[in-house]
Design a protein around this motif. Sequence first.
Motif, mmCIF file in Angstrom:
data_model
loop_
_atom_site.group_PDB
_atom_site.id
_atom_site.type_symbol
_atom_site.label_atom_id
_atom_site.label_comp_id
_atom_site.label_asym_id
_atom_site.label_seq_id
_atom_site.Cartn_x
_atom_site.Cartn_y
_atom_site.Cartn_z
ATOM 1 N N UNK A 101 60.229 -12.008 74.593
ATOM 2 C CA UNK A 101 58.981 -12.236 73.875
ATOM 3 C C UNK A 101 57.942 -11.186 74.266
ATOM 4 N N UNK A 102 57.152 -10.710 73.309
ATOM 5 C CA UNK A 102 56.119 -9.720 73.657
ATOM 6 C C UNK A 102 55.008 -10.353 74.481
ATOM 7 N N UNK A 103 54.431 -9.573 75.395
ATOM 8 C CA UNK A 103 53.342 -10.043 76.241
ATOM 9 C C UNK A 103 52.011 -9.671 75.609
ATOM 10 N N UNK A 104 51.033 -10.547 75.809
ATOM 11 C CA UNK A 104 49.695 -10.257 75.340
ATOM 12 C C UNK A 104 48.989 -9.329 76.329
ATOM 13 N N UNK A 105 47.921 -8.685 75.870
ATOM 14 C CA UNK A 105 47.232 -7.698 76.701
ATOM 15 C C UNK A 105 46.679 -8.332 77.977
ATOM 16 N N UNK A 106 46.250 -9.575 77.918
ATOM 17 C CA UNK A 106 45.708 -10.240 79.103
ATOM 18 C C UNK A 106 46.769 -10.477 80.173
ATOM 19 N N UNK A 107 48.050 -10.337 79.792
ATOM 20 C CA UNK A 107 49.144 -10.531 80.743
ATOM 21 C C UNK A 107 49.607 -9.223 81.372
ATOM 22 N N UNK A 108 48.893 -8.120 81.112
ATOM 23 C CA UNK A 108 49.292 -6.817 81.651
ATOM 24 C C UNK A 108 48.811 -6.708 83.109
ATOM 25 N N UNK A 109 49.355 -7.588 83.967
ATOM 26 C CA UNK A 109 48.979 -7.620 85.388
ATOM 27 C C UNK A 109 49.992 -6.809 86.176
ATOM 28 N N UNK A 110 49.754 -5.530 86.296
ATOM 29 C CA UNK A 110 50.695 -4.628 86.956
ATOM 30 C C UNK A 110 49.934 -3.761 87.953
ATOM 31 N N UNK A 111 50.662 -3.062 88.760
ATOM 32 C CA UNK A 111 50.066 -2.135 89.722
ATOM 33 C C UNK A 111 49.951 -0.760 89.064
ATOM 34 N N UNK A 112 48.755 -0.416 88.665
ATOM 35 C CA UNK A 112 48.555 0.896 88.046
ATOM 36 C C UNK A 112 48.713 2.014 89.080
ATOM 37 N N UNK A 113 48.513 1.670 90.348
ATOM 38 C CA UNK A 113 48.735 2.668 91.390
ATOM 39 C C UNK A 113 50.189 3.102 91.418
ATOM 40 N N UNK A 114 51.088 2.116 91.338
ATOM 41 C CA UNK A 114 52.523 2.427 91.326
ATOM 42 C C UNK A 114 52.867 3.247 90.080
ATOM 43 N N UNK A 115 52.347 2.821 88.952
ATOM 44 C CA UNK A 115 52.631 3.526 87.696
ATOM 45 C C UNK A 115 52.151 4.969 87.761
ATOM 46 N N UNK A 116 50.916 5.188 88.221
ATOM 47 C CA UNK A 116 50.371 6.538 88.290
ATOM 48 C C UNK A 116 51.138 7.403 89.284
ATOM 49 N N UNK A 117 51.553 6.802 90.375
ATOM 50 C CA UNK A 117 52.312 7.564 91.378
ATOM 51 C C UNK A 117 53.633 8.044 90.796
ATOM 52 N N UNK A 118 54.327 7.161 90.104
ATOM 53 C CA UNK A 118 55.610 7.532 89.502
ATOM 54 C C UNK A 118 55.404 8.600 88.422
ATOM 55 N N UNK A 119 54.330 8.424 87.606
ATOM 56 C CA UNK A 119 54.074 9.371 86.519
ATOM 57 C C UNK A 119 53.717 10.753 87.040
ATOM 58 N N UNK A 120 52.975 10.803 88.167
ATOM 59 C CA UNK A 120 52.508 12.086 88.688
ATOM 60 C C UNK A 120 53.564 12.806 89.522
ATOM 61 N N UNK A 121 54.333 12.035 90.283
ATOM 62 C CA UNK A 121 55.303 12.669 91.190
ATOM 63 C C UNK A 121 56.707 12.730 90.610
ATOM 64 N N UNK A 122 56.995 11.851 89.640
ATOM 65 C CA UNK A 122 58.351 11.794 89.109
ATOM 66 C C UNK A 122 59.320 11.112 90.053
ATOM 67 N N UNK A 123 58.819 10.460 91.089
ATOM 68 C CA UNK A 123 59.658 9.790 92.087
ATOM 69 C C UNK A 123 59.657 8.287 91.824
ATOM 70 N N UNK A 124 60.824 7.649 91.737
ATOM 71 C CA UNK A 124 60.866 6.206 91.494
ATOM 72 C C UNK A 124 60.329 5.416 92.685
ATOM 73 N N UNK A 125 59.885 4.219 92.392
ATOM 74 C CA UNK A 125 59.338 3.346 93.426
ATOM 75 C C UNK A 125 60.029 1.994 93.340
#
Length: 584
Positions: free
Chosen positions: A74-98
């Motif tokens: 089921x698709x999640x609503x925007x209010x349910x986007x409770x994630x770690x943006x720090x982890x996301x940004x780190x992976x996006x910038x370094x290309x290293x999985x976490x």
Amino acid sequence: MTKTRPLVSSAEHARLAALYQVSHALGASLNLDETLRIVMDSAIRLTRAERGFLMLFDPTGALVFRVARDAHGEPLEERQFEISRTVVNQVAQTGTPVVTTDARNDPRFAKHDSIITFALRSILAVPLKARGQITGVLYVDNKARNALFGQEDLDLLGAFAGQAAVAIENARLYTQTDQALAARLAELQTMQTIDRELNTALETAQVAGVMLGWALRRAQAEGGWVGVMEDGPEPQLRVVAGSGPAVSDQFALGALVSPYHPRLQMAFTTGSSQKFGPGTAPLGLAGRAAPAAVVAPLLREGRPLAVIVVERQRRPFDQAAADFLMRLADHAAIALENARLYAALKQANDTKSEFVRTVSHELKIPMTSIKGYTDLLKMVGPLNEQQEQFIGTIRNNVERMSLLVSDLADISRMESGRLKIDLRALDLRAVLPEALNQSQLRSAMAAKQQSLALELPPDLPLVLADEARLGQIITNLISNAYKYSPPGAPVTVAAQAEGGLVRLSVIDHGYGIAPADQAKLFTQFFRSEEPNIREQTGWGLGLHITKRLVELQGGQINVQSAPGQGSTFAFTVPIAPSALTPGD
């Protein structure tokens, strides 16, 4: 006997099989949205995660959510986007999985606000890479359980992410190509519509109005105008169409055009000092701030014909608007040149018609005088035979000139649209005998011992026609019939009803017409080279006028003929509405 340990555990084998299945599913669709959904659901299923998020870089370089789903698909609503943006940004910038088994107690992330606020535990995030570039991030987590993900999960998701990134990129390229083709097809259809509208406009102002209307709509402009280049010692622009503030506030035409003349080139401004295109200058309105504007020249064989300007105050134009305007200008240039040629042709025709009208009027005065004096000479006293012959020759030639002048006047009135046709219900049984009983017609046929017969059925319906012009048509056709027939050859006029028309035929037993001559028979000033035709006087205007008169009354004319077998000229006249019965 020592047992051999399996190289791959059953659990790992099952996960590899699952990876193979989802990899196969990725190749089943080139729809971007469908591919993103498959990637997200497959990542959640492979890792046994609670939720999953897929983010991609947009054209501006920002990482944006494209799909977010739970373990139930089921698709999640925007209010349910409770994630770690720090982890996301780190992976996006370094290309290293976490991977973290408990983010709340992981020294790398424990102090981050998102980890504390959302009580995040198991997190697994890998980069999406395609063609050596990081295109996004694949993120899955579980807020309820610790130690859900291990190294095996990281390896599996990493392998899957490599395939997923390629599938997403292929789908994105395909979607972009498909959208570009759809947009191009839509524009071609739009241009086809524009071409139809432009080609039905025969006046310069009409062409300019059509072009400006489309330019304002497609560019979402607030105003604009079209200026036509006028030749002279110093070429000037004449505004022929305008709309909105660009015209009401009066563009400073001289300042605007000078950078583009004599080699007009496209200008594209954003409303600031920035400008695009060779040889451009800032565009402005007298008395107020410079708007965003697009200026496109209409060129024909390298020669500037006109210029179109659209502008707006609050928003800049994009390159797509400028490109559309240039394509519109290319199409409109042809229509504008056609309008100019049409105007020149119309002026030439008007000049010719005015000349013919003036000459016809001026010739009638001396011809009337000549005819009058020939009659006076007969009254002065007796004339000898030779004098009678001379006077007869003068009178006959004046009659010929009078007919020519009358024909030229008719053609002039037809071409200028001034020929009046008075349509009314007519009874052919009364009209035709009167037309056939003209003394000049009867005497000319009597001189060649030719007979004239009229065949009309008793139930012939009334027709809708101009009585005088109908008589002129019949007279012209009978005149041709007896002139181009040998002595003693009969001429017949017949009529019969055919549906909603009456067909009238003039039948002779004359010399006939060769097929090559029939093709040119109704053109102006055409006369056959056949000796039997050439020996008769004529100007080659009678049949042309006859055809035009027939068509002006809603009919058609044709000829059936063969050399030595005579000719039949047949034309149609509409039956008068009052004479029609239901079903006709």
